[in-house]
Scaffold this motif. Structure first.
Motif, PDB file in Angstrom:
ATOM      1  N   SER A   1       0.817  -1.213   0.000  1.00 37.21           N
ATOM      2  CA  SER A   1       0.000   0.000   0.000  1.00 37.21           C
ATOM      3  C   SER A   1       0.851   1.263   0.000  1.00 37.21           C
ATOM      4  CB  SER A   1      -0.940  -0.006   1.210  1.00 37.21           C
ATOM      5  OG  SER A   1      -1.904  -1.030   1.105  1.00 37.21           O
ATOM      6  N   ALA A   2       1.909   1.302   0.786  1.00 41.19           N
ATOM      7  CA  ALA A   2       2.762   2.495   0.862  1.00 41.19           C
ATOM      8  C   ALA A   2       3.372   2.815  -0.502  1.00 41.19           C
ATOM      9  CB  ALA A   2       3.863   2.288   1.905  1.00 41.19           C
ATOM     10  N   HIS A   3       3.845   1.774  -1.190  1.00 32.91           N
ATOM     11  CA  HIS A   3       4.424   1.975  -2.528  1.00 32.91           C
ATOM     12  C   HIS A   3       3.405   2.560  -3.486  1.00 32.91           C
ATOM     13  CE1 HIS A   3       6.704   1.086  -6.218  1.00 32.91           C
ATOM     14  NE2 HIS A   3       5.594   0.559  -6.684  1.00 32.91           N
ATOM     15  N   HIS A   4       2.183   2.066  -3.446  1.00 29.81           N
ATOM     16  CA  HIS A   4       1.192   2.514  -4.419  1.00 29.81           C
ATOM     17  C   HIS A   4       0.527   3.832  -4.034  1.00 29.81           C
ATOM     18  CE1 HIS A   4       1.408  -0.637  -7.387  1.00 29.81           C
ATOM     19  NE2 HIS A   4       1.593  -1.490  -6.398  1.00 29.81           N
ATOM     20  N   TYR A   5       0.491   4.168  -2.752  1.00 32.31           N
ATOM     21  CA  TYR A   5       0.084   5.525  -2.379  1.00 32.31           C
ATOM     22  C   TYR A   5       1.063   6.533  -2.969  1.00 32.31           C
ATOM     23  CZ  TYR A   5      -3.606   4.262   0.969  1.00 32.31           C
ATOM     24  OH  TYR A   5      -4.767   3.811   1.546  1.00 32.31           O
ATOM     25  N   ALA A   6       2.365   6.227  -2.862  1.00 31.05           N
ATOM     26  CA  ALA A   6       3.393   7.113  -3.405  1.00 31.05           C
ATOM     27  C   ALA A   6       3.297   7.198  -4.928  1.00 31.05           C
ATOM     28  CB  ALA A   6       4.778   6.626  -2.977  1.00 31.05           C
ATOM     29  N   ARG A   7       3.080   6.062  -5.589  1.00 32.95           N
ATOM     30  CA  ARG A   7       2.947   6.061  -7.047  1.00 32.95           C
ATOM     31  C   ARG A   7       1.717   6.855  -7.480  1.00 32.95           C
ATOM     32  NH1 ARG A   7       0.739   1.619 -11.099  1.00 32.95           N
ATOM     33  NH2 ARG A   7       1.879   2.138 -13.010  1.00 32.95           N
ATOM     34  N   HIS A   8       0.620   6.679  -6.767  1.00 28.94           N
ATOM     35  CA  HIS A   8      -0.617   7.401  -7.077  1.00 28.94           C
ATOM     36  C   HIS A   8      -0.393   8.911  -6.966  1.00 28.94           C
ATOM     37  CE1 HIS A   8      -4.741   8.920  -6.433  1.00 28.94           C
ATOM     38  NE2 HIS A   8      -5.112   7.886  -7.154  1.00 28.94           N
ATOM     39  N   ALA A   9       0.290   9.347  -5.909  1.00 34.54           N
ATOM     40  CA  ALA A   9       0.573  10.768  -5.724  1.00 34.54           C
ATOM     41  C   ALA A   9       1.507  11.297  -6.804  1.00 34.54           C
ATOM     42  CB  ALA A   9       1.174  10.998  -4.345  1.00 34.54           C
ATOM     43  N   ARG A  10       2.526  10.520  -7.139  1.00 28.73           N
ATOM     44  CA  ARG A  10       3.477  10.930  -8.160  1.00 28.73           C
ATOM     45  C   ARG A  10       2.794  11.090  -9.522  1.00 28.73           C
ATOM     46  NH1 ARG A  10       6.596   7.177  -7.270  1.00 28.73           N
ATOM     47  NH2 ARG A  10       6.161   5.748  -8.995  1.00 28.73           N
ATOM     48  N   LEU A  11       1.925  10.158  -9.864  1.00 33.85           N
ATOM     49  CA  LEU A  11       1.185  10.236 -11.127  1.00 33.85           C
ATOM     50  C   LEU A  11       0.225  11.423 -11.111  1.00 33.85           C
ATOM     51  CD1 LEU A  11       0.487   6.448 -11.565  1.00 33.85           C
ATOM     52  CD2 LEU A  11       1.836   7.838 -13.127  1.00 33.85           C
TER      53      LEU A  11
END
Length: 382
Positions: A365-375
């Motif tokens: 989840s932490a990785h994909h929260y960061a990816r979602h924000a970056r995108l």
């Protein structure tokens, strides 16, 4: 937008849920856990007969032309039974990569075989130093006079031990195209200089690590025209995350149903647990988390063929949200079952293990929260 299922989709859901309920019980799952293959070849043949292996394959290659929503319906039913067959590895990842990047000859040679159950695929991409970054690939492919020479290591290859052919990602060194581009290579599993060590996955099924020590492949082993395959890899992984999210929803729904039934029959101080208002609130919270996860999984499926940023944000948003909800539902289920929740006799623990594995697969989840924000920042700047 009409989000109601069509008649065909309802029939698919009903038939899949009925098959899983009849074919997957606790004894079957325990038997598969001890099986070195990790799944039943006879059940795989039934998948082919039912048309499930052909579901997302285009009609011109003997498929049914279904989409991510239909795949999600099937995966949610699979989650209810903790199905261990290599559906994601072969049908979601493998055929997706071939359909997206392969030549017509490569598609014609493989997709009909996947549809009839005679060919199983796997995707070898993850590496130890990558930390879920799909662009980090240390495996290399050097051009030779006869074809290609691959060297490197891959980890966590879903069902790679049972595949007939493995799709391997590697940085291409051929002095022709741009440097640093990633290629995909079709490698028969019995190719010399390939070492495969398989192991049991948490929650059922198997995966493997692969060592490539100067593996020689023919020139036509490269998938497609040799252009950079990173966009295709990202698309395929986003597609797989949408499917796995639907599977997690099926697991969570089963845990909710099981826990609700248990609290109705388990008595404490002469009253059922479900008569306790605090317990009811917990069950309501679990139901809310399941419904939120189902919505996120459906959104990810609907966005699979959207533009890159929109698709990737939907996939990462679903992965992050469902992972968080899944842990909550699993933990509450175990706690409400008390000491029984962690015993081998009760399958609550097995379902929870699969949810823990889901949360880690392709990034937590932490990785994909960061990816979602970056995108999101990329979308705003564009």
């Amino acid at each position: 937008m009409d989000l109601n299922l069509s008649d065909e989709q309802r029939l698919l859901r009903e038939s899949a849920e009925r098959f899983v309920a009849e074919s997957y019980d606790a004894d079957h799952r325990r038997k598969m856990a001890k099986d070195p293959l990790g799944f039943s070849p006879d059940v795989w043949k039934q998948f082919a007969e039912l048309g499930w292996l052909a579901l997302p394959i285009p009609e011109e290659f003997d498929g049914l032309g279904g989409g991510a929503v239909e795949t999600g319906i099937l995966m949610e039913a699979f989650g209810r039974g903790l199905v261990s067959e290599p559906y994601v590895a072969t049908v979601v990842l493998g055929t997706g990569l071939i359909e997206k990047s392969g030549t017509t000859a490569q598609k014609q040679a493989r997709l009909p075989k996947v549809a009839n159950g005679s060919l199983k695929l796997a995707f070898a991409h993850s590496e130890r130093a990558a930390r879920f970054d799909l662009a980090k690939v240390a495996t290399v492919a050097h051009k030779t006079a006869e074809g290609w020479r691959l060297a490197g290591s891959k980890i966590a290859v879903l069902d790679g031990h049972a595949a007939d052919e493995i799709i391997v990602s590697a940085h291409i060194h051929d002095h022709q195209g741009p440097s640093g581009r990633i290629g995909l290579f079709l490698m028969p599993v019995k190719t010399p200089s390939v070492a495969i060590s398989d192991y049991e996955r948490l929650g059922g099924g198997r995966a493997c690590n692969i060592e490539l020590s100067g593996v020689e492949l023919p020139e036509d082993a490269i998938l497609g025209d040799g252009s950079d395959a990173l966009p295709t890899i990202e698309w395929a992984v986003d597609r797989a995350m949408a499917a796995l999210g639907a599977e997690a929803v099926g697991i969570m729904q089963t845990l909710l149903d099981t826990t609700l039934e248990y609290t109705k029959i388990r008595k404490q101080f002469g009253r059922p647990l479900s008569a306790n208002q605090v317990i009811r609130h917990r069950l309501a919270d679990m139901a809310m988390q399941v419904d939120e996860s189902r919505s996120m999984a459906l959104r990810a499926a609907l966005k699979v063929d959207s533009m890159r940023v929109e698709r990737a944000r939907a996939a990462s948003g679903a992965k992050a949200k469902i992972g968080k909800c899944a842990r909550f539902v699993g933990e509450q289920s175990i706690q409400l079952h008390g000491g029984m929740g962690v015993t081998e006799e009760l399958e609550v623990g097995a379902y929870f293990k699969r949810l823990v594995a889901f949360d880690t697969l392709f990034g937590g989840s932490a990785h994909h929260y960061a990816r979602h924000a970056r995108l999101g920042r990329t979308a705003v700047s564009a």
